[in-house]
Design an enzyme around this catalytic site. Structure first.
Site, PDB file in Angstrom:
ATOM      1  N   ARG A  44      21.611   6.771  -0.621  1.00  0.00           N
ATOM      2  CA  ARG A  44      22.406   7.149   0.546  1.00  0.00           C
ATOM      3  C   ARG A  44      22.517   5.958   1.481  1.00  0.00           C
ATOM      4  NH1 ARG A  44      19.757   9.424   5.488  1.00  0.00           N
ATOM      5  NH2 ARG A  44      21.407   9.072   6.962  1.00  0.00           N
ATOM      6  N   ASN A  82      16.244  15.528   7.623  1.00  0.00           N
ATOM      7  CA  ASN A  82      15.366  14.374   7.838  1.00  0.00           C
ATOM      8  C   ASN A  82      14.148  14.862   8.596  1.00  0.00           C
ATOM      9  OD1 ASN A  82      17.546  12.955   6.846  1.00  0.00           O
ATOM     10  ND2 ASN A  82      18.013  11.888   8.773  1.00  0.00           N
ATOM     11  N   TYR A  92      10.203  13.619  10.074  1.00  0.00           N
ATOM     12  CA  TYR A  92       9.160  12.603  10.282  1.00  0.00           C
ATOM     13  C   TYR A  92       7.900  13.182  10.913  1.00  0.00           C
ATOM     14  CZ  TYR A  92      12.629   9.144   9.043  1.00  0.00           C
ATOM     15  OH  TYR A  92      13.553   8.415   8.354  1.00  0.00           O
ATOM     16  N   GLU A 120      15.807  12.009   4.529  1.00  0.00           N
ATOM     17  CA  GLU A 120      14.975  10.927   5.056  1.00  0.00           C
ATOM     18  C   GLU A 120      13.576  11.458   5.258  1.00  0.00           C
ATOM     19  OE1 GLU A 120      16.099   8.914   8.700  1.00  0.00           O
ATOM     20  OE2 GLU A 120      18.176   8.745   8.050  1.00  0.00           O
TER      21      GLU A 120
HETATM   22  C1  FCB Z   1      15.822   8.406  11.744  1.00  0.00           C
HETATM   23  C2  FCB Z   1      17.089   7.604  11.563  1.00  0.00           C
HETATM   24  C3  FCB Z   1      16.931   6.370  10.730  1.00  0.00           C
HETATM   25  C4  FCB Z   1      15.623   5.671  10.985  1.00  0.00           C
HETATM   26  C5  FCB Z   1      14.472   6.646  10.919  1.00  0.00           C
HETATM   27  C6  FCB Z   1      13.110   6.015  11.110  1.00  0.00           C
HETATM   28  O1  FCB Z   1      15.887   9.135  12.915  1.00  0.00           O
HETATM   29  O2  FCB Z   1      18.095   8.408  10.986  1.00  0.00           O
HETATM   30  O3  FCB Z   1      18.040   5.548  10.966  1.00  0.00           O
HETATM   31  O4  FCB Z   1      15.659   4.984  12.161  1.00  0.00           O
HETATM   32  O5  FCB Z   1      14.649   7.647  11.877  1.00  0.00           O
END
Ligand code: FCB
Length: 445
Positions: free
Chosen positions: A80, A290, A292, A351
């Site tokens: 991607r 995404n 984290y 992500e």
């Molecule tokens: C996400 C973004 C990506 C990158 C990661 C760590 O929020 O989509 O571009 O910066 O964080």
């Protein structure tokens, strides 16, 4: 949480990596590219740590062949990437810059020639500066210019690209860019934020509708970021609910349910016109998530929306970004998405990954065990959600390469591949080798 095993995913699960144009390409003045809001933001003193900019980044614009060779070595199925709108339309609209399209033709051809399927994201935050001068995402007309851009790209690349992503993380571009002022275009206004939310949703809806009428045999979807506040003792559940309604659900609810969450509705109503939700609510073929870290929030009656984000307690494990490592919240978030929507398209983890301080050993190796462990634990979280019935069909690591991490510049390193910015030398880290083996074993399982 136990270690993930390849059999958790099966042989048709898709494995990939993600990148974004501004974070890796560099070559900001080449082949007719126009300025983006990130070029302008980076020039403002104090906005980016150490005054870094994306002017050179990983020089991927010139080194894409080498980078795709690394992807092939990694064994990934899918890649991607995002297209820089100002390469295609240097002023955001009007005459198409064919030299800009040519770069993505070469990139897509090379990706396919290496047996990797390209997933093209239209918008990963680099709006043409000329459109910002017309109001950017606070101007409803931007939705029309976005649609023209999307159609132009699909016309040129749609014979080879099968998956299109409308937006990456509209929450971040609206909230961090228009309310917190931490990202381009650096605005700090409640109204700018709310109008950007609606216009981003509308742009995605108009773009999707226009692509469907083009008749291409494409898989169309979009990407949101999520990290619901942990449901743990001491958490302020009311504040967390409000936070999620204002920041997370306003992108999925209109798309999947055709309306905003209750607490957002009155705030945003003045930007909504008759017929908007018919455009926004769209049967997408897939949805990217995404993840984290989980957000932690407390109630704050002085704050614009009644809540405030707070850092995690000292004792919890964190990445180099200070982001809490809590894989259980990943499973919870995925379950919450499933529970909220009766009809949910297949999900992809578009992500996930982590920044840690990497040490280059004297023999040149980078033994980033913390990154491997982060990925392992989060893959276990994905497996758990799959076992609980969430239809998740792929996983993309953020990121292939160390890159320009927005307001943090080049300090945080997220790559499976180390980049020496002085020489542009690429070196696969230990996490690259681990992912390579895991992917291979999963495909054979
Ligand atoms: C996400 C973004 C990506 C990158 C990661 C760590 O929020 O989509 O571009 O910066 O964080």
């Amino acid at each position: 949480m136990r270690e993930p095993v390849p059999q958790d995913f099966g042989s048709d699960f898709l494995w990939g990596t993600s990148t974004a144009a501004y974070q890796i390409e560099g070559a900001i003045n080449e082949d007719g590219r126009g300025p983006s809001i990130w070029d302008v933001f980076c020039e403002q003193p104090g906005k980016i740590l150490n005054g870094h900019t994306g002017a050179v980044a990983c020089d991927h614009y010139h080194r894409y062949r080498e980078d795709i060779a690394l992807m092939k070595e990694l064994g990934q199925d899918v890649y991607r990437f995002s297209v820089a709108w100002p390469r295609i339309f240097p002023t955001g609209k009007g005459k198409l810059n064919s030299a800009g399209i040519d770069f993505y033709q070469r990139l897509v051809d090379e990706t396919l020639a290496n047996g990797i399927e390209p997933w093209l994201c239209f918008y990963h935050w680099d709006l043409p500066q000329a459109l910002q001068e017309l109001g950017g995402w606070t101007n409803r007309d931007t939705t029309g210019w976005y649609t023209d851009y999307v159609i132009a790209v699909a016309e040129k690349l749609g014979d080879r690209v099968g998956h299109f992503v409308m937006l990456n993380e509209p929450m971040v571009s609206s909230y961090l860019g228009h309310f917190l002022g931490l990202h381009a275009p650096g605005m700090k206004s409640k109204e700018a934020f709310l109008s950007a939310v609606h216009h981003l949703n509308l742009a995605a809806g108009q773009g999707l509708t226009a692509l469907r009428t083009q008749g291409g045999d494409w898989q169309l979807g979009t990407i949101v970021n999520m990290g619901l506040a942990p449901q743990i003792e001491g958490a302020d559940l009311e504040a967390a609910k409000l936070h999620d309604e204002i920041l997370f659900w306003p992108f999925l609810d209109p798309l999947l349910l055709g309306h905003y969450p209750e607490s957002v509705d009155p705030l945003i109503a003045s930007y909504v016109r008759a017929g908007d939700f018919q455009l926004i609510q769209h049967p997408v073929d897939f949805l990217g998530v995404n993840y984290y870290f989980p957000e932690r929030v407390v109630a704050d009656s002085q704050a614009a929306f009644g809540f405030r984000e707070v850092p995690p307690p000292d004792k919890v494990p964190k990445t180099a970004m200070g982001w809490e490592i809590r894989p259980a919240s990943f499973t919870d978030t995925l379950m919450a998405i499933k529970d909220r929507y009766l009809k949910l398209p297949p999900l992809y983890i578009s992500e996930n990954g982590a920044a840690f301080v990497d040490t280059v050993e004297s023999d040149g190796s980078i033994n980033d065990h913390e990154r491997t462990e982060y990925i392992q634990k989060h893959l276990s979280a994905v497996a758990e959600a799959r076992n609980a019935g969430v239809d998740i069909r792929g996983y993309f690591v953020w990121s292939l390469l160390d890159n320009f991490e927005w307001a943090y510049g080049y300090d945080p390193r997220f790559g499976l591949v180390h980049v020496d910015y002085a020489t542009q030398q690429r070196t696969p880290k230990a996490s690259f080798r681990w992912y390579q083996q895991f992917v291979r074993a999963a495909k054979e399982s």
